[in-house]
Scaffold this active site. Structure first.
Site, PDB file in Angstrom:
ATOM      1  CE  LYS A 158      -0.868   0.366   4.617  1.00  0.00           C
ATOM      2  NZ  LYS A 158      -0.066   2.141   4.880  1.00  0.00           N
ATOM      3  CG  HIS A 188       0.116  -5.721   8.280  1.00  0.00           C
ATOM      4  ND1 HIS A 188       0.190  -3.990   7.333  1.00  0.00           N
ATOM      5  CD2 HIS A 188      -0.593  -5.243   9.632  1.00  0.00           C
ATOM      6  CE1 HIS A 188      -0.423  -3.101   8.645  1.00  0.00           C
ATOM      7  NE2 HIS A 188      -0.190  -3.496   9.730  1.00  0.00           N
ATOM      8  CE  LYS A 192      -4.082  -7.178  12.864  1.00  0.00           C
ATOM      9  NZ  LYS A 192      -2.443  -7.046  13.691  1.00  0.00           N
ATOM     10  CD  GLU A 226      -1.219   3.477  13.748  1.00  0.00           C
ATOM     11  OE1 GLU A 226      -0.274   2.374  13.267  1.00  0.00           O
ATOM     12  OE2 GLU A 226      -1.926   4.642  12.844  1.00  0.00           O
ATOM     13  CG  ASP A 245      -0.846   5.118   5.834  1.00  0.00           C
ATOM     14  OD1 ASP A 245      -0.770   4.435   5.450  1.00  0.00           O
ATOM     15  OD2 ASP A 245      -0.774   5.524   6.899  1.00  0.00           O
ATOM     16  CG  HIS A 250      -5.080  -0.830   6.605  1.00  0.00           C
ATOM     17  ND1 HIS A 250      -4.586  -1.708   6.315  1.00  0.00           N
ATOM     18  CD2 HIS A 250      -3.923  -0.011   7.147  1.00  0.00           C
ATOM     19  CE1 HIS A 250      -2.868  -1.680   6.340  1.00  0.00           C
ATOM     20  NE2 HIS A 250      -2.507  -0.846   7.097  1.00  0.00           N
ATOM     21  CE  LYS A 336       0.036   7.042  12.340  1.00  0.00           C
ATOM     22  NZ  LYS A 336       0.760   5.809  11.629  1.00  0.00           N
TER      23      LYS A 336
END
Length: 486
Positions: A158, A188, A192, A226, A245, A250, A336
């Protein structure tokens, strides 16, 4: 230290392969790819014969021995098993290096040809593009020019474009060399264990699938906060931001698995068809239902524009226009420098219509209940939150949890992390957990209104849960995180 195990009956093991890691000296290869490939070898899930060829531009070229030492340090620092014993010696012997620049790729070509002779026969070729997006085109075209793209598959990192036009241009470049059956766009998150368990939970249990719809679910939350900041990635982040992002790449993908219709079978084509059908049913993102934030201090990070409007946080509402989900809002939040680092899907069920319990209004206001919470962090858990009667003469309700934890129920020693699972799937040619070009383009299409007219960023304190307005976005509901009952 236990050495490599033999694969268990039913474990998928790929055919012989030569794996080429472009960007082999970079951070992704050091933190994830090299440790992940070694863990696959320890778990008995690598091909019986394989070679791994690292590659980078000539200015960053390594000798074979230097690459092996680079891999040893990476596995020692980030791997789940230490680089020692016979297992490491076997893995280390499979490593080599070949530098490559556009128009000067002879060292890489020689390294791949040598690796193929050592493996024997016609091994599969897997190319992992762990390089910045601006380099995708040159690497793909170079593979075509030197004749290595034949019988090869390519893993693309990505972001898959930054808007609809750039995504289409990237797909055109890749498809000129690799048809869609050989393209693996990696996320990713989708590797999971708990993402697979969403499918198992829904479709293997008659308890859940009948109520997995608008008649019983009031709203859905997908929450990926995060703790970390941008960690020195200002150049990348300033051109991308959190929505591009994280949400397109995701969170929308997780939404696809949560909201899909039952596939006719658990195979790549059927699973991806149903996920793409969800994306086709997504309504365009309404900027009025979006909160963008920027953590205090972001504009003083090295490399950040002092007047930057790039968001480090985003919360939004999206709606799915189909029979199963019409009227059910999906709330997505990520950012973030927030209060926790978590990966959580929460399905909130509607309250019973009959108001027979005198304490129910208090319980509704002050407790968390009537929720199914899927924590898809590794190793993950599933929690059902409901109300029970407190012991005593009065009918007083209190919340209770039933919790399934992967770590408590299974030996996790050989469990695979997201990248490991997806590297294995790519060698096997299984595209079930990889994104498709039409799905990516549709997600950029529904994102266009927000990209064209984003609301201004609002400041928020580091360690908080985002800017003012985040709570109002989800009213009359509440965010599941932070997961406390007060």
């Amino acid at each position: 230290m236990t050495e490599s195990r033999q694969p268990a009956p039913g474990d998928p093991v790929p055919g012989n392969h030569v794996i080429v890691l472009f960007g082999a000296t970079g951070d992704l290869a050091r933190r994830k790819l090299l440790p992940g490939l070694f863990h696959l070898a320890k778990a008995g899930l690598m091909p019986s014969r394989y070679r791994i060829v690292g590659s980078a531009p000539a200015q960053a070229a390594l000798t074979d021995d230097a690459f092996r030492e680079h891999a040893r340090r990476a596995v020692r620092e980030f791997g789940s098993a230490q680089p020692e014993g016979a297992a490491w010696q076997e893995f280390e012997a499979a490593l080599s290096f070949g530098a490559a620049d556009p128009g000067a790729a002879e060292p890489l070509l020689d390294a791949v040809r040598r690796a193929e002779r050592e493996v024997g026969g016609e091994p599969g070729r897997l190319f992992h593009l762990a390089v910045p997006p601006v380099a995708f085109t040159s690497v793909v075209e170079m593979l075509a020019d030197i004749g290595l793209a034949d019988r090869g598959r390519v893993i693309v990192e990505k972001p898959f474009g930054t808007d609809l036009a750039s995504a289409r241009a990237l797909d055109a470049t890749i498809h000129a060399v690799f048809d869609e059956t050989r393209v693996f766009r990696i996320d990713h998150f989708l590797g999971k264990e708990s993402v697979d368990n969403i499918l198992a939970l829904r479709f293997a249990n008659g308890l859940f699938e009948p109520v997995w719809n608008r008649d019983h679910i009031s709203h859905v939350q997908i929450d990926v906060p995060e703790r970390i900041g941008i960690e020195g990635r200002a150049r990348f982040f300033e051109g991308t931001g959190t929505f591009r992002d994280m949400v397109v790449t995701h969170l929308f993908q997780i939404l696809g698995f949560v909201a899909m219709e039952p596939p006719t079978r658990l195979a790549a084509r059927e699973l991806r068809d149903e996920k793409e059908n969800v994306f086709q049913s997504l309504l365009p993102v309404d900027p009025a239902h979006v909160v963008r934030g920027q953590y205090d201090g972001y504009r003083t990070e090295p490399g950040v524009d002092p007047a930057s409007d790039t968001e480090t946080f985003v919360a939004l509402r999206v709606d799915i226009d189909n029979w199963r989900w019409a009227g059910v809002p999906f709330y997505l939040r990520t950012g973030k420098s927030l209060g926790q680092g978590r990966h959580v899907v929460t399905l909130a069920f509607k309250e019973p219509a009959l108001r027979m319990f005198p304490d129910l209004d208090h319980a509704r206001t002050h407790t968390r209940h009537n929720e199914l919470v899927i924590d898809f962090d590794d190793p993950g858990s599933i929690t059902v939150r409901f109300l029970v009667k407190e012991p005593g003469p009065a009918m007083r309700l209190e919340p209770a949890d039933m919790v399934f934890r992967y770590a408590d129920s299974f030996a996790m020693r050989h469990a695979l992390e997201g990248y490991e699972r997806l590297l294995l799937d790519a060698m096997l040619g299984d595209q079930s957990l990889f994104t498709r070009s039409d799905g990516i383009e549709r997600l950029w299409e529904v994102s266009a209104p927000l990209l064209a007219d984003p609301p201004p960023v609002r400041p928020y304190a580091q360690g908080s849960w985002g800017p003012d307005g985040t709570g109002r976005l989800i009213e009359p509901h509440r965010w599941y995180l932070p997961d406390r009952s007060d």
